[in-house]
Write an enzyme that holds these catalytic residues in place. Structure first.
Site, PDB file in Angstrom:
ATOM      1  N   SER A 205       0.837  -1.195   0.000  1.00 22.23           N
ATOM      2  CA  SER A 205       0.000   0.000   0.000  1.00 22.23           C
ATOM      3  C   SER A 205       0.876   1.251   0.000  1.00 22.23           C
ATOM      4  CB  SER A 205      -0.969  -0.040   1.184  1.00 22.23           C
ATOM      5  OG  SER A 205      -1.992   0.907   1.028  1.00 22.23           O
ATOM      6  N   GLU A 331      -9.481  -4.482  -4.618  1.00 19.92           N
ATOM      7  CA  GLU A 331      -8.652  -3.512  -3.916  1.00 19.92           C
ATOM      8  C   GLU A 331      -9.458  -2.415  -3.214  1.00 19.92           C
ATOM      9  OE1 GLU A 331      -5.567  -3.137  -3.184  1.00 19.92           O
ATOM     10  OE2 GLU A 331      -4.445  -4.535  -4.437  1.00 19.92           O
TER      11      GLU A 331
END
Length: 533
Positions: A205, A331
């Site tokens: 991330s 996601e």
């Protein structure tokens, strides 16, 4: 005399020449802990001076020498304060620039073991993967790697920007903390058995976004801090200049009462962290209707970050290193309010994250992302905007980066698709959610309880598969060298193939990116620079 006896006891029974648990650094000496599993750990090593007082909003400095001769390194350092976090939490602090080292106990200074340097995520507003246990990865590698984890400043402590910060402080301090920790590795990791000439930077991330920003840092300048990268759910947020970020600085000045002072930055430095935290929350970007998920983040400063990430890769301003990029099937689901119930709600959410989106662009996005699967206790447009946000911020940037490597004819470029479904996440509609694979890569027992239960039961067989690929990449810059027998070869990405490894229990195999996803990503990448990614 006592010190000599202690050192003799510590080294008794260890392999001749093995690294001592007592490691001397310029700032102080750290007493590590040899574990019963053949791995030693050093926790809470200070890699930079406390960024408090006059060092708040400044670039990281070297740690000051300690008068304490030996520090027992058996406790993690405190985690960096995050936006909206409780300042009285006894696990967080503004004084947080610490790292942990895990290494085979019998390693020597001449072992030159590959190093896995992990950058945790958290949207640049929290340290969300702190204190992961590196012993599992070392065991999977056959005791052939060293693992380093660390904290870095986030929120305004790491990414406050504005003209006052340019003049009296430093921009992008969270990224500079990361580079400071990398520099520490270059100087000292050999003392733990690691090879400073073989460092693989991993991250998820915001940690994976950091990888992209370091690969393109200073216009692609190679400072020889790392030699390969492994990014999970790389993230392209909107990059603001210091001028464009002035609103956040001004709002903080108003909320804290520092408006009355001529030197507002000095006023912010004088505030205690408790009071600052009470006023540390997100507000909407100019032109947006809602506060974004993450307001503070890397700044387009013309120095460390010289261009939008899409354009930096397009123009080849990045390091040519072996690389893994990849994403999860769903996601976006964990980020979107579940009651998103209209195209208006959907578009307002996207505009709040990317305020430069035009009406025409939002209209096109609403066409290429139609209303999707419905789930109980969720709005009609929840999955629709989840799909859009997941590809805008994560999936399509990963595909674009892999293509950028291939356009230059670069080898050693791999991409993956994580499609390991957890029954509990599926039941509530999250699907294969953002960065869930980090739990398998580290091992579900090593991530402080964050792994889905199925990773220890029905999905357990996928854990050794991905760990073997990952540690193989750390050891050899190639995920195939030490992969598990019987698992498929992970083919490199090519422009004509668009092939990636799809992880799925019992079905892990190469796949081709579907044409409809290729088409959506082609559009989103075409508008990337215009929306400041």
């Amino acid at each position: 005399m006592l010190r000599v006896v202690v050192l003799a006891l510590l080294t008794f029974g260890r392999q001749a020449g093995a690294v001592s648990p007592l490691v001397s650094l310029p700032s102080t000496s750290y007493q590590g802990t040899p574990l019963a599993n053949g791995i030693s750990q050093w926790l809470g090593i200070r890699y930079a001076a406390p960024p408090v007082g006059q060092l708040r909003f400044q670039a990281p400095q070297d740690p000051i020498a300690s008068y304490q001769s030996v520090q027992i390194a058996d406790q993690h350092g405190l985690i960096c304060l995050g936006t909206a976090q409780d300042p009285n939490d006894d696990e967080t602090s503004e004084d947080c620039l610490f790292l942990d080292v895990y290494a085979p106990t019998n390693a020597t200074e001449s072992s030159k073991l590959p190093v896995y340097f992990f950058i945790q995520g958290g949207g640049f507003n929290t340290n969300s993967n702190a204190n992961y246990n590196g012993t599992g990865l070392i065991q999977v590698s056959g005791m052939n790697i060293v693992v380093v984890t660390f904290n870095y400043r986030v929120g305004p402590y790491g990414f406050l920007a504005g003209k006052e910060v340019v003049v009296g402080g430093s921009l992008n301090n969270g990224l500079k903390d990361q580079r400071k920790a990398m520099e520490w590795v270059q100087k000292y990791i050999c003392k733990f058995g690691g090879d400073p000439q073989h460092v693989v930077v991993g991250g998820n991330s915001a940690g994976a976004a950091s990888i992209s920003l370091h690969v393109t840092a200073y216009g692609g300048r190679d400072d020889h801090l790392f030699h390969a990268t492994a990014a999970e759910s790389q993230s392209f947020a909107a990059l603001m200049t210091a001028d464009e970020s002035q609103f956040a600085y001004d709002n903080l000045i108003i909320r804290t009462g520092c408006l009355e002072e001529i030197d507002t930055l000095s006023c912010l430095r004088s505030l205690n962290a408790t009071f600052l935290q009470e006023n540390n929350f997100n507000t909407p970007f100019p032109g947006a209707q809602q506060a974004p998920l993450y307001m503070y983040g890397p700044t387009l400063d013309g120095d460390l970050i010289q261009d939008y990430t899409y354009r930096a890769y397009e123009q080849g301003h990045f390091l040519r290193l072996p690389a893994i990029y990849g994403d999860d099937t769903n996601e976006g689901t964990v980020f979107i309010p579940k009651l998103t119930n209209s195209i208006g709600n959907s578009s307002a959410f996207l505009q709040s994250q990317f305020p430069a989106l035009t009406l025409d662009q939002l209209r096109t996005i609403s066409i290429i992302y139609p209303v999707a699967e419905q789930f109980p206790d969720s709005g009609r447009y929840w999955r629709q905007v989840s799909n859009a946000y997941g590809e805008i911020r994560y999936i399509c940037p990963g595909i674009y980066i892999s293509n950028a490597y291939s356009r230059l004819g670069l080898q050693s470029n791999w991409n993956y698709h994580w499609d390991v479904h957890d029954p509990d996440d599926d039941a509530v509609g999250y699907g294969v959610k953002h960065t869930v694979e980090v739990n398998a890569i580290w091992g579900p027992e090593n991530v402080n309880g964050g792994a889905p239960p199925s990773y220890s039961t029905t999905n357990a067989p996928i854990v050794p598969v991905v760990q073997a690929y990952w540690t193989s990449f750390v050891r050899s810059f190639n995920p195939n060298t030490y992969r598990l027998p019987g698992t498929p070869k992970w083919e490199e990405w090519t422009l004509d193939g668009y092939q990636r490894l799809k992880f799925k229990p019992g079905e892990t195999a190469m796949e081709v990116v579907p044409d409809n996803q290729k088409g959506r990503c082609a559009y989103l990448s075409s508008i990337g620079v215009s929306i400041k990614q």
